[in-house]
Design an enzyme around this catalytic site. Sequence first.
Site, PDB file in Angstrom:
ATOM      1  N   GLN A  23      -7.568  -3.707   1.362  1.00 10.06           N
ATOM      2  CA  GLN A  23      -6.229  -3.398   0.868  1.00 10.06           C
ATOM      3  C   GLN A  23      -5.852  -4.234  -0.348  1.00 10.06           C
ATOM      4  O   GLN A  23      -5.187  -3.750  -1.260  1.00 10.06           O
ATOM      5  CB  GLN A  23      -5.208  -3.596   1.982  1.00 10.06           C
ATOM      6  CG  GLN A  23      -3.790  -3.184   1.600  1.00 10.06           C
ATOM      7  CD  GLN A  23      -2.852  -3.172   2.776  1.00 10.06           C
ATOM      8  OE1 GLN A  23      -3.256  -2.887   3.899  1.00 10.06           O
ATOM      9  NE2 GLN A  23      -1.584  -3.485   2.548  1.00 10.06           N
ATOM     10  N   ASP A  55       4.584   0.814   7.589  1.00  6.47           N
ATOM     11  CA  ASP A  55       4.860  -0.115   8.688  1.00  6.47           C
ATOM     12  C   ASP A  55       6.347  -0.246   8.989  1.00  6.47           C
ATOM     13  O   ASP A  55       6.712  -0.731  10.062  1.00  6.47           O
ATOM     14  CB  ASP A  55       4.282  -1.494   8.362  1.00  6.47           C
ATOM     15  CG  ASP A  55       2.772  -1.553   8.546  1.00  6.47           C
ATOM     16  OD1 ASP A  55       2.198  -0.549   8.994  1.00  6.47           O
ATOM     17  OD2 ASP A  55       2.177  -2.599   8.230  1.00  6.47           O
ATOM     18  N   GLU A 100       9.722  -5.403  -5.039  1.00  9.00           N
ATOM     19  CA  GLU A 100       8.895  -6.134  -4.080  1.00  9.00           C
ATOM     20  C   GLU A 100       9.249  -7.608  -4.175  1.00  9.00           C
ATOM     21  O   GLU A 100       9.232  -8.189  -5.265  1.00  9.00           O
ATOM     22  CB  GLU A 100       7.416  -5.913  -4.383  1.00  9.00           C
ATOM     23  CG  GLU A 100       6.452  -6.857  -3.682  1.00  9.00           C
ATOM     24  CD  GLU A 100       6.572  -6.852  -2.164  1.00  9.00           C
ATOM     25  OE1 GLU A 100       6.762  -7.940  -1.579  1.00  9.00           O
ATOM     26  OE2 GLU A 100       6.501  -5.756  -1.597  1.00  9.00           O
ATOM     27  N   LEU A 153       0.819  -1.212   0.000  1.00 11.25           N
ATOM     28  CA  LEU A 153       0.000   0.000   0.000  1.00 11.25           C
ATOM     29  C   LEU A 153       0.852   1.261   0.000  1.00 11.25           C
ATOM     30  O   LEU A 153       0.649   2.173  -0.811  1.00 11.25           O
ATOM     31  CB  LEU A 153      -0.930  -0.016   1.217  1.00 11.25           C
ATOM     32  CG  LEU A 153      -1.836   1.196   1.393  1.00 11.25           C
ATOM     33  CD1 LEU A 153      -2.937   1.196   0.344  1.00 11.25           C
ATOM     34  CD2 LEU A 153      -2.451   1.217   2.793  1.00 11.25           C
ATOM     35  N   LEU A 198      15.480  -6.963  -2.211  1.00 10.42           N
ATOM     36  CA  LEU A 198      16.637  -6.165  -1.820  1.00 10.42           C
ATOM     37  C   LEU A 198      17.488  -6.994  -0.873  1.00 10.42           C
ATOM     38  O   LEU A 198      17.065  -7.328   0.234  1.00 10.42           O
ATOM     39  CB  LEU A 198      16.190  -4.872  -1.142  1.00 10.42           C
ATOM     40  CG  LEU A 198      17.310  -3.960  -0.614  1.00 10.42           C
ATOM     41  CD1 LEU A 198      18.100  -3.361  -1.776  1.00 10.42           C
ATOM     42  CD2 LEU A 198      16.733  -2.863   0.270  1.00 10.42           C
ATOM     43  N   TYR A 243     -14.995 -10.206  19.479  1.00  8.40           N
ATOM     44  CA  TYR A 243     -13.956 -10.478  20.471  1.00  8.40           C
ATOM     45  C   TYR A 243     -14.448 -11.640  21.328  1.00  8.40           C
ATOM     46  O   TYR A 243     -15.508 -11.538  21.961  1.00  8.40           O
ATOM     47  CB  TYR A 243     -13.701  -9.238  21.332  1.00  8.40           C
ATOM     48  CG  TYR A 243     -13.068  -8.090  20.578  1.00  8.40           C
ATOM     49  CD1 TYR A 243     -11.691  -8.040  20.383  1.00  8.40           C
ATOM     50  CD2 TYR A 243     -13.845  -7.058  20.058  1.00  8.40           C
ATOM     51  CE1 TYR A 243     -11.102  -6.992  19.695  1.00  8.40           C
ATOM     52  CE2 TYR A 243     -13.265  -6.004  19.358  1.00  8.40           C
ATOM     53  CZ  TYR A 243     -11.891  -5.980  19.182  1.00  8.40           C
ATOM     54  OH  TYR A 243     -11.307  -4.937  18.497  1.00  8.40           O
TER      55      TYR A 243
END
Length: 546
Positions: A113, A306, A33, A13, A137, A216
């Site tokens: 997403q 992130d 990526e 994202l 990478l 929950y």
Amino acid sequence: MTETPVLICGGGLVGLSTAVLLAGRGVRPLVVERHPGTSLLPKGRGLNVRSMEIYGAAGLAGALAAAPQSVLTRCTEVIRARDLCAPVESRSARQAPGNLAGLSPAKPLMVDQNVVEPVLRERARQLGAQLEFGTELLGLDQDASGVTARLLDRDSGRERELRARYLVAADGHRSPVREALGIGVDRIGRSRQFVNIPFRADLSGLLAGHRTALAYLGRPVPDTMLTRLDNEETWVLMVPFDGATAAEEVFTRERCAHSVRAALGADVDVELLSLNPGEPTLVQSWELSSWVARRYRAGRVLLAGDAAHVMAPAGGLGGNTGVQDAHNVAWKLSLVVRGLAGDALLDSYELERRPVALVTRDYCAQRQESRTSGDGDRSMAVDPLSMSLGYHQFSAAVRAPGTSGAITPASELWGAPGTRVAHAVLRGRDGEISTLDLCAGGFCLLAAADGEKWVRAARAAAEERGLPLSAGRLDKEWEDIGGVAAATLRLSGEQALLLRPDGYVCWRSEEGDDPGRALPEVLDTVLAREGLVTASHNERSASDVR
């Protein structure tokens, strides 16, 4: 050796958002990526109003609005119970965003997403960004003039080196780049490991007509969570575990099935699913934690998304904060790479964005705690809309004192330096626009009706520097419908304000200011231009930087 102006590590994202925003400003980056494609999972479930303002300016509003909307659009209920068959201990509903017409030209979208990322990928490709999925990478070295990256094509096994002037690390919460740079993080609260167990089951009978989005649960262990995946019958159970042993070793097929049935409180037909089609692994682990990196910049490397911060999921601000990181760093990088701003402008990225992340981290952690304790969102001091629109950003790129991360209620924004400009509707040559649209192409000098001298000075300063800048007056170049903009922005007489390319006010005129002296000084300071050679617009090519 191959060269690129900006290397983006991470094609999720935030990495793809950075690519779109850079390419839209004339700098064509390379995105690498390690995975073969975009996310298969709905990691984020919605785009807030600020993210949609950003995407709207990038020409993405139509494509995102036309994309399939999240199943959570139709399911808004949050419950707490021992299991899905047990009496409900608390029940609440996700609040609708309300009427934003007076606050923003955009609307938030409930879109997952894994749907957003392909839209971003296609837009980045259209704008000329180079995208290499399946490329990892391996390592990097940097010096005073750039970064040398070692890349691996995961299909062929071929390695190569690439030279970039800057690297944006958007490589996720485990960020190998952040780790390689030795950048630590500031955590709050305790971290917990969870395992995701995706499955398909018809739970309509257990839900008894309720449109439950999130539960929950106390079983199979306390703090278990259950939410929908991408349709009415696909779900993911999130179960806490100690993390000492790999999740795939602990959660066998039998244990996964047992955990799901314990959470449901009934022996229903369950089909376990793989999170990655074609792979045998049934589960995926993740960490619920709250932290912010201690630095956002290390030489020629900048962290985003992130890689720079992790938020608790309650509130849905993690990915949206990353989109806003991309917005902030992209306009600055584009001007630095094109020689229109000094390298020191990039120091303002950390000064502006890290305090916002700290405030957002604390907000999301509190909201997560409130939800898991059964209090819902009743104890929150700041409303979600103000968290999205009202955060302050201060640095040398804003010509006024202030504190980054402070929050102004969204309804009270008026155009103070260090804040997002208040939305008001104007009428231009091509129809109605928002004040936020004025800076889509670069800086904007907006003056009151009698501020012609500021408009002339702004155009002259921009021409001398080759800087993308528009300038105009209310009720002259831009019609102020009903006088709302002048009243909202507190512009009268000869007053003027300067908008940055991200829609933030960086300066307001004061009585007695000399336009011919004040504006050049403001622009040179904001853009850290000390030491740059001034060039005319004709000398600075407006062509893309590749």
